[in-house]
Motif scaffolding. Structure first.
Motif, PDB file in Angstrom:
ATOM      1  N   ILE A   4       1.406   7.392  -8.299  1.00  0.00           N
ATOM      2  CA  ILE A   4       2.049   6.853  -7.101  1.00  0.00           C
ATOM      3  C   ILE A   4       2.736   5.539  -7.450  1.00  0.00           C
ATOM      4  N   PRO A   5       4.057   5.454  -7.235  1.00  0.00           N
ATOM      5  CA  PRO A   5       4.786   4.243  -7.634  1.00  0.00           C
ATOM      6  C   PRO A   5       4.694   3.135  -6.587  1.00  0.00           C
ATOM      7  N   ILE A   6       4.625   1.905  -7.060  1.00  0.00           N
ATOM      8  CA  ILE A   6       4.752   0.722  -6.205  1.00  0.00           C
ATOM      9  C   ILE A   6       6.073   0.058  -6.593  1.00  0.00           C
ATOM     10  N   ASN A   7       6.923  -0.183  -5.634  1.00  0.00           N
ATOM     11  CA  ASN A   7       8.209  -0.829  -5.909  1.00  0.00           C
ATOM     12  C   ASN A   7       8.380  -2.033  -5.013  1.00  0.00           C
ATOM     13  N   THR A   8       8.219  -3.217  -5.566  1.00  0.00           N
ATOM     14  CA  THR A   8       8.425  -4.421  -4.769  1.00  0.00           C
ATOM     15  C   THR A   8       9.510  -5.246  -5.450  1.00  0.00           C
ATOM     16  N   PRO A   9      10.046  -6.257  -4.745  1.00  0.00           N
ATOM     17  CA  PRO A   9      11.075  -7.078  -5.380  1.00  0.00           C
ATOM     18  C   PRO A   9      10.597  -7.722  -6.685  1.00  0.00           C
ATOM     19  N   SER A  10       9.294  -8.023  -6.801  1.00  0.00           N
ATOM     20  CA  SER A  10       8.885  -8.734  -8.006  1.00  0.00           C
ATOM     21  C   SER A  10       8.241  -7.836  -9.066  1.00  0.00           C
ATOM     22  N   ALA A  11       7.934  -6.595  -8.753  1.00  0.00           N
ATOM     23  CA  ALA A  11       7.302  -5.736  -9.758  1.00  0.00           C
ATOM     24  C   ALA A  11       7.402  -4.262  -9.399  1.00  0.00           C
ATOM     25  N   THR A  12       7.416  -3.434 -10.426  1.00  0.00           N
ATOM     26  CA  THR A  12       7.402  -1.971 -10.280  1.00  0.00           C
ATOM     27  C   THR A  12       6.322  -1.439 -11.203  1.00  0.00           C
ATOM     28  N   TYR A  13       5.401  -0.665 -10.651  1.00  0.00           N
ATOM     29  CA  TYR A  13       4.346  -0.110 -11.501  1.00  0.00           C
ATOM     30  C   TYR A  13       3.744   1.114 -10.838  1.00  0.00           C
ATOM     31  N   ASN A  14       2.916   1.835 -11.603  1.00  0.00           N
ATOM     32  CA  ASN A  14       2.334   3.078 -11.109  1.00  0.00           C
ATOM     33  C   ASN A  14       0.834   2.966 -10.922  1.00  0.00           C
ATOM     34  N   VAL A  15       0.335   3.696  -9.907  1.00  0.00           N
ATOM     35  CA  VAL A  15      -1.098   3.916  -9.753  1.00  0.00           C
ATOM     36  C   VAL A  15      -1.352   5.356 -10.174  1.00  0.00           C
ATOM     37  N   THR A  16      -2.156   5.542 -11.226  1.00  0.00           N
ATOM     38  CA  THR A  16      -2.485   6.886 -11.700  1.00  0.00           C
ATOM     39  C   THR A  16      -3.898   7.220 -11.238  1.00  0.00           C
ATOM     40  N   ILE A  17      -4.051   8.349 -10.557  1.00  0.00           N
ATOM     41  CA  ILE A  17      -5.359   8.738 -10.023  1.00  0.00           C
ATOM     42  C   ILE A  17      -5.743  10.071 -10.641  1.00  0.00           C
ATOM     43  N   LYS A 234      -1.228   2.485   1.146  1.00  0.00           N
ATOM     44  CA  LYS A 234      -1.103   1.109   0.660  1.00  0.00           C
ATOM     45  C   LYS A 234       0.200   0.925  -0.117  1.00  0.00           C
ATOM     46  N   ALA A 235       0.533   1.899  -0.972  1.00  0.00           N
ATOM     47  CA  ALA A 235       1.744   1.797  -1.798  1.00  0.00           C
ATOM     48  C   ALA A 235       2.986   1.712  -0.915  1.00  0.00           C
ATOM     49  N   GLU A 236       3.035   2.537   0.120  1.00  0.00           N
ATOM     50  CA  GLU A 236       4.224   2.525   0.983  1.00  0.00           C
ATOM     51  C   GLU A 236       4.350   1.212   1.748  1.00  0.00           C
ATOM     52  N   VAL A 237       3.218   0.741   2.248  1.00  0.00           N
ATOM     53  CA  VAL A 237       3.252  -0.497   3.037  1.00  0.00           C
ATOM     54  C   VAL A 237       3.639  -1.688   2.152  1.00  0.00           C
ATOM     55  N   VAL A 238       2.998  -1.793   0.994  1.00  0.00           N
ATOM     56  CA  VAL A 238       3.249  -2.921   0.100  1.00  0.00           C
ATOM     57  C   VAL A 238       4.683  -2.884  -0.450  1.00  0.00           C
ATOM     58  N   SER A 239       5.179  -1.672  -0.721  1.00  0.00           N
ATOM     59  CA  SER A 239       6.543  -1.564  -1.242  1.00  0.00           C
ATOM     60  C   SER A 239       7.560  -2.020  -0.204  1.00  0.00           C
ATOM     61  N   GLN A 240       7.225  -1.860   1.066  1.00  0.00           N
ATOM     62  CA  GLN A 240       8.160  -2.274   2.116  1.00  0.00           C
ATOM     63  C   GLN A 240       8.054  -3.759   2.449  1.00  0.00           C
ATOM     64  N   ASP A 241       6.901  -4.349   2.183  1.00  0.00           N
ATOM     65  CA  ASP A 241       6.700  -5.752   2.580  1.00  0.00           C
ATOM     66  C   ASP A 241       5.728  -6.411   1.618  1.00  0.00           C
ATOM     67  N   GLU A 242       6.258  -6.831   0.469  1.00  0.00           N
ATOM     68  CA  GLU A 242       5.401  -7.343  -0.594  1.00  0.00           C
ATOM     69  C   GLU A 242       4.575  -8.555  -0.180  1.00  0.00           C
ATOM     70  N   LYS A 243       5.213  -9.527   0.481  1.00  0.00           N
ATOM     71  CA  LYS A 243       4.559 -10.823   0.682  1.00  0.00           C
ATOM     72  C   LYS A 243       3.968 -10.991   2.078  1.00  0.00           C
ATOM     73  N   GLU A 244       3.769  -9.886   2.774  1.00  0.00           N
ATOM     74  CA  GLU A 244       3.114  -9.931   4.078  1.00  0.00           C
ATOM     75  C   GLU A 244       3.882 -10.754   5.097  1.00  0.00           C
ATOM     76  N   SER A 245       5.211 -10.554   5.150  1.00  0.00           N
ATOM     77  CA  SER A 245       5.957 -11.250   6.198  1.00  0.00           C
ATOM     78  C   SER A 245       6.007 -10.389   7.454  1.00  0.00           C
ATOM     79  N   GLY A 246       5.668  -9.105   7.340  1.00  0.00           N
ATOM     80  CA  GLY A 246       5.705  -8.256   8.528  1.00  0.00           C
ATOM     81  C   GLY A 246       4.746  -7.088   8.396  1.00  0.00           C
ATOM     82  N   LEU A 247       5.310  -5.923   7.989  1.00  0.00           N
ATOM     83  CA  LEU A 247       4.541  -4.676   7.965  1.00  0.00           C
ATOM     84  C   LEU A 247       3.188  -4.792   7.264  1.00  0.00           C
TER      85      LEU A 247
END
Lengths: 373, 373
Positions: A4-17, A234-247
């Motif tokens: 599952i990929p995480i894509n934020t403005p400051s980093a891109t990485y994968n969660v492997t389960i 978690k991945a979708e939420v964090v990717s949309q709002d990395e620094k907790e300004s909203g979502l």
């Protein structure tokens, strides 16, 4: 194998389960930084290491340096970070060091924070061993330690280079920790994923059967499904709002009162997921009182929370708990923000919760705890 | 009034250099965050506050909360950061808090680090009171604390919102601190600005006259010129290379051996600028031995460093000092990098310095210290 990929403005990485990830760790880690020096340092707890060092080291030719840190929220303090940093330095760690956080939420939070501030920032990888860490704390780059004044009041945003969640590790998890971790999965369902919520309603027995000292070969398929679905939320939420300004704030459902309960019991008596479960019940009472959610849905949520219990009781008054919420990190200039469900899978954020409302909701949760109704 | 911009990928802000800035602080701070809550907290040392609280507070209607931290490198530790964070929390600081670092390098570094990690990051402003802080440490976003293992081994990149350098503050600076700070200005000249270097050669008396207990009304014009020119060097270098992947390393001229001297004397005996001055002399000896610089230029630099002395002596062997450089943050996978002047105003970075070379250069510096030649 879910990746599952995480894509934020400051980093891109994968969660492997996947099950059986540990024995292939070395090639996976090497692939993250091709052509760079490989200088791994393991941060783990003595208990985890005693159980899992063999498969962890299976793919390493030279075993990395291992630094031990005790598990448990009360050890997540600045003094521990300083001691680990000092040990890293003595062991020769420089800016090419790669920290491997091998443990639960405390190990992950403290290793991430250590990586954030050691020599102003080095790389790290999360290899979470508890359910809570696999579905929540290892993902999203929030790192930190506690102050006497409150939980996670010190920290940094610093993403790992990767998260490797080996679901086999959950087989040695104490049942109470499994149950506590599943409370965060229930939360993921409540705030974002009605399908996950229903799956947890319909498959409680299979999910909970994965952990027990006698069941080392238990089937973890149902549990692995829950892990993957929770990580996706978690991945979708964090990717949309990395620094907790909203979502991203919606991930804090149940956490305002939850953190107050942890502080009131000195972080010793309840597991994080258990405190959040009680906090969610209080938040639901507030949501019902405000008519943001119909009572039937609120009851379904409370029932699912209790189904994944038992939740330990604790001693605190509503007044104490509400006073402790005044220090919540989410407060801005004295205004408390609250995440309230509007239906299963949907929430809203409100900013106008009054002290009497909060007291009543907390009291209602304490009454349920004491009397069962 | 010189206003020097810093432009990096992660932040843009101004360094304002002028006399009599303190009494207009409040409107300047308000302008930084129009429309946002204004919740300032001052971090300062008891000495500075006793001298300067009156002009500092002149423009405030409500005096902000003041937190005290002792000056001195040995107090730049994790325990102090934790204590300040705890005090901030008790005083009600949330994510809208604005920290005001009012003091020298230690206050600036620790306040910047506190701002970087309190609730995962809040805003701060630098109001440096020493020459070293005005020309160097307040600018560029490097924050941090020391470990027993070495200086600044823990830290973050976290830029201030602004730097206000009131040159009047330099009038109460102890002469030794003024001289030590001027060593960083000499460094700025050596690595980047031959005009600044010449100005300091030609106006040493006027520049040094600014500070002395008896000279509260001394003319600080020459000194202010040096401050502005030094800030410009730092601003240009940092704006081109925020995270020290290349050019910014030149600011470390004299710092490898300088840090080793500070560690060898437990951060107690020498001021930072004094240790860097000795470190620069060692680096120059290395540069001459390698023929990267002609002896005439090297001598001019050594003479200017000594002209802004006297530099205190200390006890350490060359072997000890070289061993201590092995832990330098700039080392990568065991390779030491060195900044060596090639002419006045120009340097190069070399990565192949051997231990015997380094020992010889350190020994030559120690001989100069002991015998004067």
């Amino acid at each position: 194998m879910p990746v599952i990929p995480i894509n934020t403005p400051s980093a891109t990485y994968n969660v492997t389960i996947a099950p059986n990830l540990l024995p292939t760790l070395h090639p996976r880690l090497r692939k993250l930084n091709p052509g760079r020096p490989f200088r791994p340092f393991i941060i783990t707890s003595p208990n985890i290491w005693a159980l899992w060092s063999k498969p962890f080291l299976a793919s390493f030719k030279e075993p990395p340096t291992v630094l031990f840190h005790p598990a448990g929220e009360r050890h997540k303090r600045m003094a521990s970070v300083e001691s680990l940093a000092q040990q890293l330095s003595t062991a020769g760690a420089d800016r090419d060091a790669l920290l491997l956080a091998f443990g639960g939420g405390v190990i992950g939070d403290i290793t991430g924070f250590l990586a954030a501030i050691y020599m102003r920032g080095i790389r790290y990888v999360q290899i979470p061993t508890t359910l809570l860490a696999q579905v929540d704390s290892s993902i999203g780059g929030k790192t930190g330690v506690n102050l006497a004044a409150g939980k996670n009041l010190i920290g940094s945003f610093h993403h790992p280079q990767a998260v490797f969640a080996d679901t086999d590790l959950l087989r040695t998890l104490p049942p109470a920790e499994l149950r506590a971790g599943l409370q965060e999965s229930i939360k993921a369902g409540v705030i974002y994923d009605a399908r996950l919520f229903r799956y947890m309603e319909q498959n409680a027995e299979a999910i909970l059967s994965a952990s027990a000292p006698a069941k080392r070969n238990a089937d973890t398929a149902a549990l692995a499904k829950v892990v993957a679905a929770s990580v996706r939320v978690k991945a979708e939420v964090v990717s949309q709002d990395e620094k907790e300004s909203g979502l991203r704030m919606i991930l804090n459902f149940g956490h305002t009162i939850g953190h107050a309960i942890e502080a009131a019991t000195s972080y010793k008596q309840l597991l994080h997921g258990e405190a959040v479960a009680w906090g969610s019940i209080a938040a639901l009472s507030l949501a019902v009182a405000r008519n943001t959610i119909v009572e039937k849905d609120a009851n379904r949520i409370v029932n699912l929370i209790l189904r994944y219990g038992p939740l330990p009781t604790f001693k605190a008054t509503a007044e104490e708990l509400v006073a402790l919420t005044a220090r919540d990190k989410k407060n801005r200039s004295g205004i408390r923000s609250f995440v309230l469900p509007t239906a299963i899978g949907k929430v809203e954020i409100v900013h106008d919760v009054t002290e009497p409302e909060l007291l009543a909701a907390t009291q209602s949760m304490l009454t349920l705890m004491r009397t069962g109704t």
